[in-house]
Design a protein around this motif. Structure first.
Motif, PDB file in Angstrom:
ATOM      1  N   UNK A 178       0.829  -1.200   0.000  1.00  0.00           N
ATOM      2  CA  UNK A 178       0.000   0.000   0.000  1.00  0.00           C
ATOM      3  C   UNK A 178       0.868   1.258   0.000  1.00  0.00           C
ATOM      4  N   UNK A 179       1.959   1.226   0.757  1.00  0.00           N
ATOM      5  CA  UNK A 179       2.860   2.378   0.813  1.00  0.00           C
ATOM      6  C   UNK A 179       3.519   2.588  -0.544  1.00  0.00           C
ATOM      7  N   UNK A 180       3.278   3.735  -1.129  1.00  0.00           N
ATOM      8  CA  UNK A 180       3.893   4.078  -2.398  1.00  0.00           C
ATOM      9  C   UNK A 180       3.221   3.491  -3.617  1.00  0.00           C
ATOM     10  N   UNK A 181       2.042   2.864  -3.452  1.00  0.00           N
ATOM     11  CA  UNK A 181       1.372   2.281  -4.612  1.00  0.00           C
ATOM     12  C   UNK A 181       0.989   3.391  -5.591  1.00  0.00           C
ATOM     13  N   UNK A 182       1.042   3.083  -6.885  1.00  0.00           N
ATOM     14  CA  UNK A 182       0.886   4.125  -7.903  1.00  0.00           C
ATOM     15  C   UNK A 182      -0.502   4.747  -7.885  1.00  0.00           C
ATOM     16  N   UNK A 237      -0.442 -15.325 -18.427  1.00  0.00           N
ATOM     17  CA  UNK A 237       0.249 -14.043 -18.282  1.00  0.00           C
ATOM     18  C   UNK A 237      -0.771 -12.923 -18.375  1.00  0.00           C
ATOM     19  N   UNK A 238      -0.558 -11.847 -17.609  1.00  0.00           N
ATOM     20  CA  UNK A 238      -1.508 -10.735 -17.595  1.00  0.00           C
ATOM     21  C   UNK A 238      -0.783  -9.408 -17.556  1.00  0.00           C
ATOM     22  N   UNK A 239      -1.452  -8.385 -18.109  1.00  0.00           N
ATOM     23  CA  UNK A 239      -1.025  -7.024 -17.852  1.00  0.00           C
ATOM     24  C   UNK A 239      -1.587  -6.605 -16.498  1.00  0.00           C
ATOM     25  N   UNK A 240      -0.734  -6.177 -15.600  1.00  0.00           N
ATOM     26  CA  UNK A 240      -1.187  -5.585 -14.342  1.00  0.00           C
ATOM     27  C   UNK A 240      -1.159  -4.070 -14.517  1.00  0.00           C
ATOM     28  N   UNK A 241      -2.311  -3.440 -14.364  1.00  0.00           N
ATOM     29  CA  UNK A 241      -2.418  -1.996 -14.555  1.00  0.00           C
ATOM     30  C   UNK A 241      -2.813  -1.359 -13.236  1.00  0.00           C
ATOM     31  N   UNK A 242      -1.940  -0.530 -12.706  1.00  0.00           N
ATOM     32  CA  UNK A 242      -2.260   0.312 -11.557  1.00  0.00           C
ATOM     33  C   UNK A 242      -2.652   1.671 -12.107  1.00  0.00           C
ATOM     34  N   UNK A 243      -3.848   2.140 -11.750  1.00  0.00           N
ATOM     35  CA  UNK A 243      -4.350   3.346 -12.402  1.00  0.00           C
ATOM     36  C   UNK A 243      -5.032   4.276 -11.418  1.00  0.00           C
ATOM     37  N   UNK A 244      -5.153   5.525 -11.840  1.00  0.00           N
ATOM     38  CA  UNK A 244      -5.854   6.540 -11.067  1.00  0.00           C
ATOM     39  C   UNK A 244      -6.541   7.472 -12.055  1.00  0.00           C
ATOM     40  N   UNK A 245      -7.647   8.080 -11.593  1.00  0.00           N
ATOM     41  CA  UNK A 245      -8.411   8.988 -12.449  1.00  0.00           C
ATOM     42  C   UNK A 245      -7.677  10.314 -12.626  1.00  0.00           C
TER      43      UNK A 245
END
Length: 245
Positions: A178-182, A237-245
């Protein structure tokens, strides 16, 4: 070792300037139009790649003859995109090899400035960040997303990063903090026909050995709720996408 590729898609200056303040790189590869951002950001580049058909000539002239930069110049009529060539170069830099591209096998012309050699690097941590790999040209965006597989297969933690997204290809087990997650959201997009045995621990919507496949949205828009989260994919295999609005 950390390597940065700056290529010619959309780059939000405010985000990129802030991101780069928190990162230091052993090698910086500017790709054609990406040189414009490197120039206005004052980034010290070590490699310049491309056919140079999208960069302003005055900006190019400031860099192309510098003795501290390895220039890899190609004809426009080539088989691979400039970004793909830069990724191949980065993979070779991580492997510690010398001249990274064979112009004969690529059917391209490679130009290194006189007496330049690519330094050997010790193995260890391998991180590759790519800025400017997203934008309005969806053909290039999709091609760039696929390149993450070659990066992953080479044992490199490769990420495409823009103002709203951090994209990485993963298999097996992956750990998030959680710390520093995009961003707030985490999505898994199948990159193979099937994803089997998906387990998500520490997330708002946990899974226990679930299955999905290419074309489904089962793993879109999850959220990390614990201090640490674990993603396990038994097959696929997957794309892991960390996203924000």
């Amino acid at each position: 070792m950390k390597v940065l590729i700056i290529t010619g898609g959309n780059i939000d200056d405010d985000f990129a300037f802030s991101f780069l303040k928190n990162n230091r790189y052993d090698e910086v590869i500017a790709v054609d139009g990406g040189l414009a951002f490197a120039d206005r950001a004052g980034i010290k580049i070590t490699h310049l790649v491309g056919d140079f058909d999208t960069i302003d000539g005055a900006v190019l002239e400031k860099y192309i003859h510098r003795e501290d930069i390895c220039v890899h110049q190609f004809v426009p009529e080539k088989d691979y995109t400039d970004t793909d060539i830069a990724v191949k170069l980065a993979i070779e830099l991580f492997s510690g090899m010398g001249v990274p591209l064979d112009p004969m096998s690529e059917g391209l012309s490679l130009k290194l400035l006189p007496e330049q050699e690519i330094p050997m690097k010790e193995t260890g941590e391998k991180i590759l960040h790519i800025l400017g790999a997203t934008g309005t040209r969806l053909d290039h965006v999709l091609a760039n997303l696929q390149m993450l597989k070659n990066i992953m297969d080479a044992g490199i933690d490769g990420m495409i990063i823009d103002k709203n997204n951090q994209i990485q290809m993963i298999r097996g087990t992956h750990h998030l903090k959680m710390e520093g997650i995009f961003g707030k959201y985490m999505s898994l997009i199948p990159a193979t026909m099937d994803l089997s045995g998906i387990t998500l621990q520490g997330f708002k919507y946990p899974l226990d050995r679930a299955n999905t496949h290419f074309g489904e949205s089962l793993c879109v828009s999850n959220e990390l709720t614990a201090e640490e989260g674990w993603i396990t994919i038994e097959e696929g295999t997957a794309w892991m996408i960390l996203s924000r609005d």
